[in-house]
Scaffold this active site. Structure first.
Site, PDB file in Angstrom:
ATOM      1  N   CYS A 109       4.286 -37.431  43.442  1.00 49.93           N
ATOM      2  CA  CYS A 109       2.983 -36.766  43.372  1.00 49.93           C
ATOM      3  C   CYS A 109       2.043 -37.333  44.441  1.00 49.93           C
ATOM      4  CB  CYS A 109       2.420 -36.904  41.950  1.00 49.93           C
ATOM      5  SG  CYS A 109       1.092 -35.725  41.601  1.00 49.93           S
ATOM      6  N   HIS A 115       7.167 -35.383  38.225  1.00 50.60           N
ATOM      7  CA  HIS A 115       7.074 -36.789  37.807  1.00 50.60           C
ATOM      8  C   HIS A 115       8.338 -37.243  37.087  1.00 50.60           C
ATOM      9  CE1 HIS A 115       2.788 -37.757  38.625  1.00 50.60           C
ATOM     10  NE2 HIS A 115       2.698 -36.440  38.648  1.00 50.60           N
ATOM     11  N   GLU A 123       9.230 -40.157  36.346  1.00 44.17           N
ATOM     12  CA  GLU A 123       8.969 -41.275  35.415  1.00 44.17           C
ATOM     13  C   GLU A 123       8.516 -40.765  34.052  1.00 44.17           C
ATOM     14  OE1 GLU A 123       6.893 -40.170  37.544  1.00 44.17           O
ATOM     15  OE2 GLU A 123       4.800 -40.616  37.026  1.00 44.17           O
TER      16      GLU A 123
END
Lengths: 210, 78
Positions: free
Chosen positions: A86, A187, A189
């Site tokens: 991002c 994302h 994560e």
């Protein structure tokens, strides 16, 4: 494995990134934006999401000129793995470590939702061995997530199934020519725990731990 | 100190969703005859020393503009 997670003023996703890589058996250490060097023993670098330097001027522009980025550049040139997520992707583009630039979403709105991504290039370590054409699912949350550039100048690794953000050629994630520097707007994560509905983020982050 | 004005604009051909939204709002307000609207930014700099315009151009190349998606113009108002 030591993964240095860079903290700029305004980075938001540092802690969830650290939790994700630690869940994969790596050690997460903090790299401070004003330092000239990465932490001793750094094997891989992760630039997390957020709003570095308040996104003033352009997303990622000021962070890309921060002192630590020279150390990230040296690490990348030596072939070390680097992933930018991002805002981290925006920083890598602004730093010239990846081609192209990110601009506002075509929807003119903040997009926050799970996205299906098509694997396009299996010759890099960032797709966990998934074959081209396979789908993985990772969330996006951004306002300026439309990649603009020449797809021929990059190795396109992931494409959105839906053209929601308006990025060139539905590009979601790219690597440099050598394949060791990866940037993506989704994302990974936030997709490392079954509780969150997908563990496909581990495929991407696995590229750091090869 | 010399006042220098830098104007940064999205390149022709790069989608400017902010400009499009404003164009839509103007039409809604009844302003017809407005074609494309493009929105950029104005940066005012006070620069010391020789060749302030040249130094402002260097700043544009290194930080103030992203040459991939933006054009810039440097002016030194009288």
């Amino acid at each position: 494995m030591r993964v240095a997670i860079v903290r700029f003023p305004g980075s938001l996703d540092h802690d969830s990134a650290a939790r994700a890589v630690e869940g994969m058996g790596a050690e997460a250490v903090e790299a401070w934006h004003a330092d000239d060097e990465l932490p001793a023993g750094t094997d891989a670098v992760l630039l997390p999401g957020g709003f570095s330097y308040g996104d003033h001027l352009r997303c990622g522009a000021i962070a890309s000129r921060a002192p630590v980025m020279e150390a990230v550049r040296r690490h990348a040139e030596e072939g070390g793995p680097v992933v930018g997520i991002c805002n981290g992707f925006q920083v890598l583009c602004e730093a010239g470590l990846l081609p192209g630039a990110l601009r506002r979403n075509a929807t003119l709105s903040f997009v926050c939702r799970q996205m299906d991504l098509e694997v396009c290039d299996d010759g890099t370590p960032w797709t966990g061995g998934r074959e081209p054409g396979e789908t993985i699912s990772i969330p996006v949350k951004n306002n300026e997530g439309a990649w603009v550039g020449d797809p021929a100048s990059a190795r396109v690794v992931l494409r959105y199934r839906d053209d929601l953000l308006g990025s060139t050629d539905r590009v979601a994630g790219i690597t440099n020519e050598a394949g060791n520097v990866m940037g993506l707007m989704p994302h990974p994560e936030e997709a490392c725990d079954p509780l969150l509905g997908s563990t496909d983020g581990r495929l991407v982050l696995g590229g750091l731990l090869r | 100190m010399t006042q220098v004005v830098v104007t940064v604009m999205p390149k022709a051909g790069v989608l400017d969703p902010q400009g499009q939204a404003v164009a839509g709002a103007l039409a809604q307000l009844g302003f017809d005859g407005v074609g494309e609207v493009r929105i950029g930014k104005r940066i005012e700099l006070a620069i010391e020393g020789d060749d302030p315009a040249g130094r402002a151009r260097e700043m544009c190349e290194q930080l103030l503009a992203n040459a991939l998606i933006e054009d810039y113009r440097v002016e030194v108002p009288r």
